[in-house]
Design a protein around this motif. Structure first.
Motif, mmCIF file in Angstrom:
data_model
loop_
_atom_site.group_PDB
_atom_site.id
_atom_site.type_symbol
_atom_site.label_atom_id
_atom_site.label_comp_id
_atom_site.label_asym_id
_atom_site.label_seq_id
_atom_site.Cartn_x
_atom_site.Cartn_y
_atom_site.Cartn_z
ATOM 1 N N GLU A 1 45.943 12.285 45.380
ATOM 2 C CA GLU A 1 45.625 13.377 46.295
ATOM 3 C C GLU A 1 44.340 13.029 46.850
ATOM 4 O O GLU A 1 44.111 11.705 47.221
ATOM 5 N N ALA A 2 43.852 14.068 47.337
ATOM 6 C CA ALA A 2 42.759 13.883 48.344
ATOM 7 C C ALA A 2 41.750 12.670 48.011
ATOM 8 O O ALA A 2 41.018 12.259 48.761
ATOM 9 N N ASP A 3 41.063 12.675 46.760
ATOM 10 C CA ASP A 3 40.090 12.097 46.157
ATOM 11 C C ASP A 3 40.408 10.448 45.961
ATOM 12 O O ASP A 3 40.029 9.750 45.730
ATOM 13 N N ARG B 1 42.070 9.236 43.236
ATOM 14 C CA ARG B 1 41.807 8.639 42.053
ATOM 15 C C ARG B 1 43.090 8.970 41.089
ATOM 16 O O ARG B 1 43.434 10.089 41.262
ATOM 17 N N SER C 1 41.989 15.005 38.736
ATOM 18 C CA SER C 1 42.264 14.702 40.406
ATOM 19 C C SER C 1 43.400 15.696 40.791
ATOM 20 O O SER C 1 43.593 16.031 41.971
ATOM 21 N N THR D 1 45.575 18.557 41.666
ATOM 22 C CA THR D 1 45.456 20.064 42.172
ATOM 23 C C THR D 1 46.944 20.622 42.296
ATOM 24 O O THR D 1 47.243 21.685 42.502
ATOM 25 N N ASN E 1 44.256 0.821 47.700
ATOM 26 C CA ASN E 1 44.572 2.097 47.658
ATOM 27 C C ASN E 1 45.728 2.448 46.664
ATOM 28 O O ASN E 1 46.169 3.691 46.676
ATOM 29 N N GLN F 1 36.624 0.285 41.028
ATOM 30 C CA GLN F 1 37.005 1.427 40.083
ATOM 31 C C GLN F 1 37.285 0.545 38.653
ATOM 32 O O GLN F 1 36.978 1.222 37.875
#
Length: 396
Positions: A128-130, A132, A137, A139, A373, A380
């Motif tokens: 999603e947006a972040d 991770r 993460s 939502t 990505n 990470q």
């Protein structure tokens, strides 16, 4: 401890390499990307019908080949060498591994059979947006309604998400997280194709606005799905990166022998020799890291296909979660960094021609950057490895 590939695995590698050399060389994959074509359906079908790679790592009782993740890693390595794009990684690595977690569900069995035969492609939507890969993460919400669920939220960077036949989504329920299938028809689903750095690997954004969905497995299987897919996916991506790094080393070594400067091949100059030696060293370490992780992951379910020649070795068959997570973190951290550095060196050592659009060197650099990505950046993975080592030290 000495590890060896079996005769069957060596033959598998050779068969996949021959097929990809004939049907999917780099030039072919580049042409597909430049014309905006998703993939070569003939090649994908041939891989299923002639070698059975789509079902290679699926259980025999589900119509698969009963192989391990080590076998699949060999396939991914060869695909990485030619920068194969299209639906394979999203379907066979991510979606199929998610379905395997829920393989007792009849819907999962139906989808796995279709994937294994090469009849259906699938995309797994998690990020999603972040960006991770973890439960915290998530939502996207799954609302329980009569007869099923409705999904609302936005999924980013979905491999093959704009074109896949099947869409699988990890979303939160009121109590936990689960895996869902969006049935054909896709009411409430908006697919948006993204402009990407690596045109050989299409990505999409999924906007879910009350999309009807079917639950696969149990309503709390989401955490297990994420954990297993991240392990398997990171390991297979590392194997891909090993194959791409190998091709970079071969391209650059060949060029260093052929290109002459001041009357000598540039490979005769010490600075170039040292750079090539660094590339080769990184390749060997990356290969060791990727297959160590594959062996660890395979040990979680099966030790078939990759054996230690020392039968008395106490580490053979170790399946502790901590050991698996460490091996995967090492592969994700090292192989991603090694591929990026090797791809950069490939361009540098090719000189001016390496910077041109006509040369293939930039395709490897694009893939190396875009890989960050997919399942987390090397940074990470390094952070995760540090956490695991710290936890191990604290437990002593």
């Amino acid at each position: 401890m000495e590890f060896v590939f079996s005769q069957e695995q060596q033959e598998l590698r050779e068969a996949v390499r021959r097929m990809l050399t004939e049907l999917a060389p780099i030039a072919r994959n580049r042409a597909l990307a430049e014309t905006g074509e998703r993939y070569d359906a003939r090649c994908y079908r041939a891989m299923a019908e002639q070698i059975g790679v789509q079902g290679l790592a699926l259980p025999e009782n589900l119509g698969g080949g009963g192989g391990s993740l080590i076998d699949l890693a060999l396939v991914c390595e060869e695909q990485g060498a030619v920068l194969l794009g299209g639906p394979f990684f999203g379907t066979v690595v991510l979606a199929a591994q998610a379905l395997l977690v829920c393989q007792d569900d009849p819907l999962s069995q139906e989808l796995l059979a279709a994937i294994g035969e090469g009849e259906r492609t699938a995309a797994l939507a998690v990020l999603e947006a972040d960006g991770r890969w973890d439960l915290a993460s998530l939502t996207t919400h799954a609302e329980r309604v009569r007869g099923g669920y409705l999904l609302r939220g936005t999924k980013e960077l979905v491999l093959d998400g704009a074109d896949a036949d099947e869409l699988l989504v990890v979303a939160r329920t009121d109590a936990a997280a689960a895996l869902f299938r969006l049935p054909p028809g896709e009411h409430g689903v908006h697919r948006e194709r993204l402009d990407v750095l690596d045109a050989t690997r299409p990505l999409a954004r999924l906007r879910l606005d009350g999309a009807p969905a079917q639950l696969i497995g149990t309503a709390d299987a989401g955490e297990q799905v994420l954990r297993h897919v991240h392990r398997a996916g990171t390991t297979m991506l590392a194997a891909e990166q090993v194959g791409a790094s190998r091709q970079c080393v071969e391209l650059t070594t060949r060029y260093a022998r052929e290109r002459k400067q001041f009357g000598r091949p540039i490979g005769a100059f010490q600075a170039v020799k040292h750079r090539l030696a660094d590339m080769a060293s990184r390749l060997e370490l990356a290969s060791a890291a990727a297959y160590w992780a594959a062996w660890r992951c395979a040990g979680a379910t099966s030790l078939a296909g990759f054996t230690s020649t020392d039968a008395a070795d106490p580490m053979v068959g170790a399946t502790a979660d901590h050991a698996i997570d460490e091996a995967v973190a090492v592969a994700g951290a090292y192989c991603g960094d090694a591929f990026l550095r090797t791809a950069s060196d490939t361009i540098q050592l090719h000189g001016g021609i390496g910077f041109t659009w006509e040369h293939d060197a930039h395709l490897f650099l694009r893939r190396a950057r875009a890989d960050r990505n997919v399942l987390g950046s090397p940074r990470q993975h390094w952070v995760r490895l540090g956490e695991l080592i710290g936890a191990e030290g604290g437990s002593r």
